[in-house]
Design a protein around this motif. Structure first.
Motif, PDB file in Angstrom:
ATOM      1  N   VAL A  12      13.228   9.921   2.783  1.00  0.00           N
ATOM      2  CA  VAL A  12      12.231  10.954   2.519  1.00  0.00           C
ATOM      3  C   VAL A  12      10.849  10.333   2.371  1.00  0.00           C
ATOM      4  O   VAL A  12       9.852  10.877   2.844  1.00  0.00           O
ATOM      5  N   MET A  13      10.768   9.159   1.731  1.00  0.00           N
ATOM      6  CA  MET A  13       9.483   8.487   1.589  1.00  0.00           C
ATOM      7  C   MET A  13       8.926   8.100   2.956  1.00  0.00           C
ATOM      8  O   MET A  13       7.734   8.248   3.217  1.00  0.00           O
ATOM      9  N   LEU A  14       9.780   7.623   3.827  1.00  0.00           N
ATOM     10  CA  LEU A  14       9.354   7.281   5.186  1.00  0.00           C
ATOM     11  C   LEU A  14       8.892   8.527   5.939  1.00  0.00           C
ATOM     12  O   LEU A  14       7.861   8.502   6.614  1.00  0.00           O
ATOM     13  N   LEU A  15       9.620   9.613   5.800  1.00  0.00           N
ATOM     14  CA  LEU A  15       9.217  10.861   6.459  1.00  0.00           C
ATOM     15  C   LEU A  15       7.895  11.380   5.905  1.00  0.00           C
ATOM     16  O   LEU A  15       7.062  11.888   6.658  1.00  0.00           O
ATOM     17  N   MET A  16       7.693  11.236   4.583  1.00  0.00           N
ATOM     18  CA  MET A  16       6.416  11.645   3.997  1.00  0.00           C
ATOM     19  C   MET A  16       5.270  10.814   4.564  1.00  0.00           C
ATOM     20  O   MET A  16       4.208  11.346   4.874  1.00  0.00           O
ATOM     21  N   TYR A  17       5.492   9.519   4.696  1.00  0.00           N
ATOM     22  CA  TYR A  17       4.437   8.662   5.242  1.00  0.00           C
ATOM     23  C   TYR A  17       4.138   9.035   6.692  1.00  0.00           C
ATOM     24  O   TYR A  17       2.978   9.116   7.087  1.00  0.00           O
ATOM     25  N   LEU A  18       5.180   9.265   7.471  1.00  0.00           N
ATOM     26  CA  LEU A  18       4.963   9.636   8.874  1.00  0.00           C
ATOM     27  C   LEU A  18       4.250  10.984   8.983  1.00  0.00           C
ATOM     28  O   LEU A  18       3.421  11.185   9.868  1.00  0.00           O
ATOM     29  N   ASN A  19       4.570  11.884   8.079  1.00  0.00           N
ATOM     30  CA  ASN A  19       3.937  13.199   8.080  1.00  0.00           C
ATOM     31  C   ASN A  19       2.457  13.097   7.665  1.00  0.00           C
ATOM     32  O   ASN A  19       1.606  13.804   8.201  1.00  0.00           O
ATOM     33  N   ARG A  21       0.516  10.481   8.001  1.00  0.00           N
ATOM     34  CA  ARG A  21      -0.174   9.417   8.721  1.00  0.00           C
ATOM     35  C   ARG A  21      -1.503   9.878   9.315  1.00  0.00           C
ATOM     36  O   ARG A  21      -2.514   9.196   9.202  1.00  0.00           O
ATOM     37  N   LYS A  22      -1.533  11.053   9.933  1.00  0.00           N
ATOM     38  CA  LYS A  22      -2.774  11.538  10.549  1.00  0.00           C
ATOM     39  C   LYS A  22      -3.840  11.817   9.500  1.00  0.00           C
ATOM     40  O   LYS A  22      -5.005  11.456   9.673  1.00  0.00           O
ATOM     41  N   SER A  23      -3.438  12.437   8.397  1.00  0.00           N
ATOM     42  CA  SER A  23      -4.431  12.718   7.362  1.00  0.00           C
ATOM     43  C   SER A  23      -4.863  11.439   6.649  1.00  0.00           C
ATOM     44  O   SER A  23      -6.008  11.338   6.203  1.00  0.00           O
ATOM     45  N   LEU A  24      -3.976  10.462   6.541  1.00  0.00           N
ATOM     46  CA  LEU A  24      -4.370   9.186   5.940  1.00  0.00           C
ATOM     47  C   LEU A  24      -5.367   8.448   6.816  1.00  0.00           C
ATOM     48  O   LEU A  24      -6.304   7.832   6.316  1.00  0.00           O
ATOM     49  N   ASN A  25      -5.177   8.497   8.109  1.00  0.00           N
ATOM     50  CA  ASN A  25      -6.092   7.798   9.009  1.00  0.00           C
ATOM     51  C   ASN A  25      -7.478   8.434   9.020  1.00  0.00           C
ATOM     52  O   ASN A  25      -8.465   7.745   9.255  1.00  0.00           O
ATOM     53  N   SER A  26      -7.558   9.727   8.749  1.00  0.00           N
ATOM     54  CA  SER A  26      -8.861  10.383   8.738  1.00  0.00           C
ATOM     55  C   SER A  26      -9.494  10.378   7.347  1.00  0.00           C
ATOM     56  O   SER A  26     -10.639  10.775   7.193  1.00  0.00           O
ATOM     57  N   ALA A  27      -8.780   9.900   6.348  1.00  0.00           N
ATOM     58  CA  ALA A  27      -9.302   9.849   4.980  1.00  0.00           C
ATOM     59  C   ALA A  27     -10.254   8.662   4.824  1.00  0.00           C
ATOM     60  O   ALA A  27     -10.236   7.732   5.636  1.00  0.00           O
ATOM     61  N   PRO A  28     -11.085   8.701   3.789  1.00  0.00           N
ATOM     62  CA  PRO A  28     -11.949   7.538   3.524  1.00  0.00           C
ATOM     63  C   PRO A  28     -11.110   6.285   3.262  1.00  0.00           C
ATOM     64  O   PRO A  28      -9.948   6.370   2.876  1.00  0.00           O
ATOM     65  N   ALA A  29     -11.712   5.133   3.469  1.00  0.00           N
ATOM     66  CA  ALA A  29     -10.980   3.866   3.378  1.00  0.00           C
ATOM     67  C   ALA A  29     -10.349   3.652   2.002  1.00  0.00           C
ATOM     68  O   ALA A  29      -9.237   3.138   1.904  1.00  0.00           O
ATOM     69  N   VAL A  30     -11.042   4.055   0.947  1.00  0.00           N
ATOM     70  CA  VAL A  30     -10.503   3.864  -0.404  1.00  0.00           C
ATOM     71  C   VAL A  30      -9.224   4.680  -0.583  1.00  0.00           C
ATOM     72  O   VAL A  30      -8.230   4.196  -1.131  1.00  0.00           O
ATOM     73  N   ASN A  31      -9.222   5.914  -0.115  1.00  0.00           N
ATOM     74  CA  ASN A  31      -8.036   6.760  -0.239  1.00  0.00           C
ATOM     75  C   ASN A  31      -6.872   6.210   0.586  1.00  0.00           C
ATOM     76  O   ASN A  31      -5.718   6.293   0.162  1.00  0.00           O
ATOM     77  N   ARG A  32      -7.165   5.685   1.760  1.00  0.00           N
ATOM     78  CA  ARG A  32      -6.103   5.076   2.575  1.00  0.00           C
ATOM     79  C   ARG A  32      -5.498   3.901   1.845  1.00  0.00           C
ATOM     80  O   ARG A  32      -4.285   3.749   1.792  1.00  0.00           O
TER      81      ARG A  32
END
Length: 74
Positions: A12-19, A21-32
């Motif tokens: 589930v943690m892996l699926l959450m990360y994959l889900n 991923r797009k919003s993490l890449n568009s987030a500011p660097a500190v949040n990533r």
């Protein structure tokens, strides 16, 4: 503790990360950085908890550490 029962949590943690991923890449660097560190810490806690026979639970002392950073009343 049986590792078979904890495998779905890692899945589930892996699926959450994959889900996320797009919003993490568009987030500011500190949040990533914070999000990825929290994922790694979670996986580390899981590995420690399943690989040792210790009665010291990481989540317990981690909650005491996090409690120092929280305001006195939420």
């Amino acid at each position: 503790m049986n590792k078979v029962f904890l495998f779905p949590l890692v899945l589930v943690m892996l699926l959450m990360y994959l889900n996320d991923r797009k919003s993490l890449n568009s987030a500011p660097a500190v949040n990533r950085w914070i999000s990825r560190v929290l994922y790694v810490i979670s996986i580390g806690i899981w590995l420690y908890g399943t690989s040792t026979k210790s009665s010291v639970y990481v989540a317990t002392w981690l909650s005491h550490f996090i409690n120092m950073w929280l305001p006195p009343a939420l």
